[in-house]
Design a protein around this motif. Structure first.
Motif, PDB file in Angstrom:
ATOM      1  N   TYR A 191     -11.886 -26.386 144.703  1.00  0.00           N
ATOM      2  CA  TYR A 191     -11.716 -25.676 143.428  1.00  0.00           C
ATOM      3  C   TYR A 191     -12.518 -26.359 142.322  1.00  0.00           C
ATOM      4  O   TYR A 191     -13.125 -25.686 141.474  1.00  0.00           O
ATOM      5  N   ILE A 192     -12.533 -27.679 142.325  1.00  0.00           N
ATOM      6  CA  ILE A 192     -13.303 -28.409 141.309  1.00  0.00           C
ATOM      7  C   ILE A 192     -14.802 -28.199 141.529  1.00  0.00           C
ATOM      8  O   ILE A 192     -15.572 -28.081 140.572  1.00  0.00           O
ATOM      9  N   LYS A 193     -15.198 -28.126 142.792  1.00  0.00           N
ATOM     10  CA  LYS A 193     -16.607 -27.852 143.102  1.00  0.00           C
ATOM     11  C   LYS A 193     -16.997 -26.474 142.569  1.00  0.00           C
ATOM     12  O   LYS A 193     -18.087 -26.292 142.028  1.00  0.00           O
ATOM     13  N   ASN A 194     -16.107 -25.501 142.717  1.00  0.00           N
ATOM     14  CA  ASN A 194     -16.356 -24.165 142.159  1.00  0.00           C
ATOM     15  C   ASN A 194     -16.521 -24.237 140.645  1.00  0.00           C
ATOM     16  O   ASN A 194     -17.393 -23.585 140.056  1.00  0.00           O
ATOM     17  N   LEU A 195     -15.666 -25.034 140.012  1.00  0.00           N
ATOM     18  CA  LEU A 195     -15.717 -25.186 138.554  1.00  0.00           C
ATOM     19  C   LEU A 195     -17.032 -25.842 138.121  1.00  0.00           C
ATOM     20  O   LEU A 195     -17.625 -25.456 137.110  1.00  0.00           O
ATOM     21  N   LYS A 196     -17.499 -26.806 138.898  1.00  0.00           N
ATOM     22  CA  LYS A 196     -18.781 -27.447 138.594  1.00  0.00           C
ATOM     23  C   LYS A 196     -19.932 -26.440 138.708  1.00  0.00           C
ATOM     24  O   LYS A 196     -20.886 -26.470 137.913  1.00  0.00           O
ATOM     25  N   THR A 197     -19.834 -25.549 139.682  1.00  0.00           N
ATOM     26  CA  THR A 197     -20.851 -24.507 139.838  1.00  0.00           C
ATOM     27  C   THR A 197     -20.899 -23.607 138.613  1.00  0.00           C
ATOM     28  O   THR A 197     -21.975 -23.258 138.111  1.00  0.00           O
ATOM     29  N   VAL A 198     -19.731 -23.237 138.102  1.00  0.00           N
ATOM     30  CA  VAL A 198     -19.656 -22.392 136.910  1.00  0.00           C
ATOM     31  C   VAL A 198     -20.221 -23.137 135.690  1.00  0.00           C
ATOM     32  O   VAL A 198     -20.886 -22.543 134.837  1.00  0.00           O
ATOM     33  N   MET A 199     -19.966 -24.431 135.621  1.00  0.00           N
ATOM     34  CA  MET A 199     -20.511 -25.220 134.507  1.00  0.00           C
ATOM     35  C   MET A 199     -22.039 -25.317 134.591  1.00  0.00           C
ATOM     36  O   MET A 199     -22.727 -25.256 133.565  1.00  0.00           O
ATOM     37  N   ASN A 200     -22.568 -25.438 135.806  1.00  0.00           N
ATOM     38  CA  ASN A 200     -24.028 -25.442 135.968  1.00  0.00           C
ATOM     39  C   ASN A 200     -24.628 -24.117 135.515  1.00  0.00           C
ATOM     40  O   ASN A 200     -25.705 -24.087 134.906  1.00  0.00           O
ATOM     41  N   MET A 201     -23.934 -23.041 135.833  1.00  0.00           N
ATOM     42  CA  MET A 201     -24.376 -21.724 135.362  1.00  0.00           C
ATOM     43  C   MET A 201     -24.390 -21.681 133.841  1.00  0.00           C
ATOM     44  O   MET A 201     -25.321 -21.141 133.219  1.00  0.00           O
ATOM     45  N   SER A 202     -23.370 -22.266 133.208  1.00  0.00           N
ATOM     46  CA  SER A 202     -23.263 -22.270 131.746  1.00  0.00           C
ATOM     47  C   SER A 202     -24.411 -23.052 131.109  1.00  0.00           C
ATOM     48  O   SER A 202     -24.904 -22.683 130.039  1.00  0.00           O
ATOM     49  N   VAL A 203     -24.837 -24.118 131.790  1.00  0.00           N
ATOM     50  CA  VAL A 203     -25.997 -24.877 131.311  1.00  0.00           C
ATOM     51  C   VAL A 203     -27.241 -23.997 131.367  1.00  0.00           C
ATOM     52  O   VAL A 203     -28.046 -23.962 130.428  1.00  0.00           O
ATOM     53  N   GLY A 204     -27.397 -23.269 132.475  1.00  0.00           N
ATOM     54  CA  GLY A 204     -28.545 -22.380 132.631  1.00  0.00           C
ATOM     55  C   GLY A 204     -28.581 -21.263 131.608  1.00  0.00           C
ATOM     56  O   GLY A 204     -29.658 -20.760 131.252  1.00  0.00           O
ATOM     57  N   LEU A 205     -27.409 -20.866 131.125  1.00  0.00           N
ATOM     58  CA  LEU A 205     -27.310 -19.807 130.111  1.00  0.00           C
ATOM     59  C   LEU A 205     -27.397 -20.357 128.682  1.00  0.00           C
ATOM     60  O   LEU A 205     -27.258 -19.606 127.719  1.00  0.00           O
ATOM     61  N   ASP A 206     -27.586 -21.674 128.577  1.00  0.00           N
ATOM     62  CA  ASP A 206     -27.651 -22.349 127.270  1.00  0.00           C
ATOM     63  C   ASP A 206     -26.338 -22.263 126.491  1.00  0.00           C
ATOM     64  O   ASP A 206     -26.322 -22.307 125.256  1.00  0.00           O
ATOM     65  N   TRP A 207     -25.232 -22.162 127.212  1.00  0.00           N
ATOM     66  CA  TRP A 207     -23.926 -22.152 126.552  1.00  0.00           C
ATOM     67  C   TRP A 207     -23.467 -23.579 126.258  1.00  0.00           C
ATOM     68  O   TRP A 207     -22.703 -23.802 125.330  1.00  0.00           O
ATOM     69  N   ILE A 208     -23.897 -24.515 127.117  1.00  0.00           N
ATOM     70  CA  ILE A 208     -23.649 -25.944 126.885  1.00  0.00           C
ATOM     71  C   ILE A 208     -24.913 -26.695 127.269  1.00  0.00           C
ATOM     72  O   ILE A 208     -25.727 -26.195 128.070  1.00  0.00           O
ATOM     73  N   SER A 209     -25.064 -27.886 126.740  1.00  0.00           N
ATOM     74  CA  SER A 209     -26.295 -28.642 126.979  1.00  0.00           C
ATOM     75  C   SER A 209     -26.288 -29.382 128.314  1.00  0.00           C
ATOM     76  O   SER A 209     -27.337 -29.633 128.904  1.00  0.00           O
ATOM     77  N   SER A 210     -25.091 -29.738 128.822  1.00  0.00           N
ATOM     78  CA  SER A 210     -24.999 -30.457 130.092  1.00  0.00           C
ATOM     79  C   SER A 210     -23.647 -30.174 130.744  1.00  0.00           C
ATOM     80  O   SER A 210     -22.701 -29.740 130.078  1.00  0.00           O
ATOM     81  N   ASN A 211     -23.579 -30.415 132.042  1.00  0.00           N
ATOM     82  CA  ASN A 211     -22.345 -30.176 132.790  1.00  0.00           C
ATOM     83  C   ASN A 211     -21.366 -31.323 132.535  1.00  0.00           C
ATOM     84  O   ASN A 211     -21.627 -32.462 132.934  1.00  0.00           O
ATOM     85  N   PRO A 212     -20.225 -31.054 131.892  1.00  0.00           N
ATOM     86  CA  PRO A 212     -19.269 -32.132 131.587  1.00  0.00           C
ATOM     87  C   PRO A 212     -18.625 -32.739 132.833  1.00  0.00           C
ATOM     88  O   PRO A 212     -18.063 -33.830 132.773  1.00  0.00           O
ATOM     89  N   PHE A 213     -18.706 -32.022 133.963  1.00  0.00           N
ATOM     90  CA  PHE A 213     -18.063 -32.506 135.186  1.00  0.00           C
ATOM     91  C   PHE A 213     -19.088 -33.063 136.180  1.00  0.00           C
ATOM     92  O   PHE A 213     -18.775 -33.282 137.350  1.00  0.00           O
TER      93      PHE A 213
END
Length: 420
Positions: A191-213
């Motif tokens: 589940y945490i790995k899934n969450l990290k994947t979503v955070m990587n997507m957010s970086v790609g969308l410029d929603w955040i500058s880096s993956n916090p996890f």
């Protein structure tokens, strides 16, 4: 109004973004020599990329899917540019990128649930066109539910801004999954790995500058994989079963034991699925439902006998199916009955057949692990090494050979033995 803008869109592998030796595919949009880039979720070996054609080489296992994906994305972005220009708009590469991603040029503050919803909606669309397994999508839906429950339990809140997320969130989420949901470490980390994947997507969308996890290390503890011995396989295979539904399930299970196909793949095989292999023999080939990786298996006599047995079966003829396969829930229920009838104490499920093929049927009989890995459709031989547990009879055989060699050495050197 500016006219005749120079526009180009293409894919390229970004070598700086490597993962397990593979490079990440990026989309590059160029308008009037100004670039904008989009990171995709796809990785390929650098050797699989044809730089001249800017496509994946046909020899790569996922080339058909990836090249179709590349063509679709390029077409979609071209259409966006054409539409903007036809309306008399002057656009930048960033404008086209944001239009394609469906985000504003200056995005509002996104939350973790915004990111999960966006990711899951996109994945659901892929499920509908057969590019993603429904089972994978379901895991991400469950991930969101667990994140919602965790935030309510831990922080007494309904949502959290992406910019507020820190590594501590993942650490506390892990503790929650282990202590409140009573999950195994492997399951919690999925589940945490899934969450990290979503955070990587957010970086790609410029929603955040880096993956916090990014620095959260997901571990994997190899579970004990249950397999059947040859004696147990034969006990099931040759057992006289008078109940028709159980006899059919038994035959499908034995077929899986001698081919290694997962239940989801067997269920999809059509009546005329058998093809002629490179050796002139009968083969079954498919792209695994779970991973999309090609799986090719030459059929052993036992498997061919079972197929022949059901060529005139009404279900196979009416439903255009290779074998009379039940729904997974009923199938596993019937397997439990069969195990009881055959006095087998192990938990017999649809997937134990795949484990048995990897070990008892193939590895124990001297089939090289590389060949087994290919037949199972594994993208990495490391998966096969975890999967293929060496059964006790193989260990015993190896140790007997070692004892024999040691005895020969001792007998050949009597003087040295006295000196010792």
């Amino acid at each position: 109004m500016k006219r005749n803008q120079k526009f180009k869109v293409q894919f390229y592998p970004k070598k700086q973004k490597a993962k397990n030796g593979d490079v990440q595919l990026y989309i590059r949009i160029v308008v009037d020599l100004k670039r904008a880039e989009i990171a995709t979720t796809h990785y390929i070996p650098s050797s699989a990329w044809n730089e001249k054609k800017r496509r994946v080489k046909p020899s790569f296992s996922k080339s058909l899917f990836l090249n179709a994906y590349i063509d679709k994305v390029i077409n979609d972005i071209n259409q966006i540019f054409i539409q903007e220009v036809s309306q008399g708009n002057t656009v930048t590469s960033t404008d086209i990128k944001n239009k394609y991603l469906g985000v504003d040029e200056k995005p509002t503050q996104k939350t973790i649930l915004d990111a999960l919803d966006y990711h899951n909606n996109k994945m659901e669309e892929k499920v509908q066109i057969g590019q993603t397994a429904k089972k994978t999508y379901t895991r991400y839906v469950i991930t969101k539910k667990k994140v919602v429950a965790f935030m309510k339990y831990q922080y007494k809140i309904k949502d959290k801004s992406l910019s507020e997320l820190r590594l501590r969130f993942a650490t506390e989420f892990e503790h929650y999954l282990l202590t409140q949901d009573n999950l195994h470490t492997n399951t919690a980390h999925k589940y945490i790995k899934n969450l990290k994947t979503v955070m990587n997507m957010s970086v790609g969308l410029d929603w955040i500058s880096s993956n916090p996890f990014k620095n959260f290390r997901c571990s994997y503890i190899a579970p004990k994989r249950e397999v059947l011995t040859q004696e147990e396989v034969d006990r099931i295979r040759f057992k006289e079963i008078s109940i028709k539904r159980l006899a059919e399930v038994r035959d499908v299970f034995i077929f899986c034991c001698y081919t290694g196909f997962a239940y989801a793949d067997i269920y999809e095989f059509e009546y005329d699925a058998i093809v002629k292999g490179i050796d002139g023999g009968s083969w079954l080939k498919t792209n695994r439902k779970k991973t999309g990786v090609k799986e090719s298996v030459p059929l052993l006599p036992v498997a061919l006998e079972i197929i022949e047995k059901y060529r005139e079966h009404p279900y196979c003829l009416n439903k255009n199916r290779l074998l009379p396969v039940n729904s997974n829930q009923r199938y596993n229920g019937y397997l439990k009955e069969i195990a009881d009838i055959c006095s087998i104490k192990k938990k017999v499920t649809s997937h134990i057949a795949r484990h048995t093929f990897a070990t008892t049927i193939t590895l124990s009989n001297g089939v090289p692990i590389e060949t087994v890995s290919s037949m199972l459709g594994h993208s990495s031989i490391r998966t096969t090494q975890i999967y293929a547990k060496v059964i006790e009879s193989k260990v015993s055989e190896d140790m007997q050979n070692l004892k024999a060699k040691l005895s020969q050495l001792v007998e050949a050197s009597p003087d040295q033995r006295k000196m010792g």
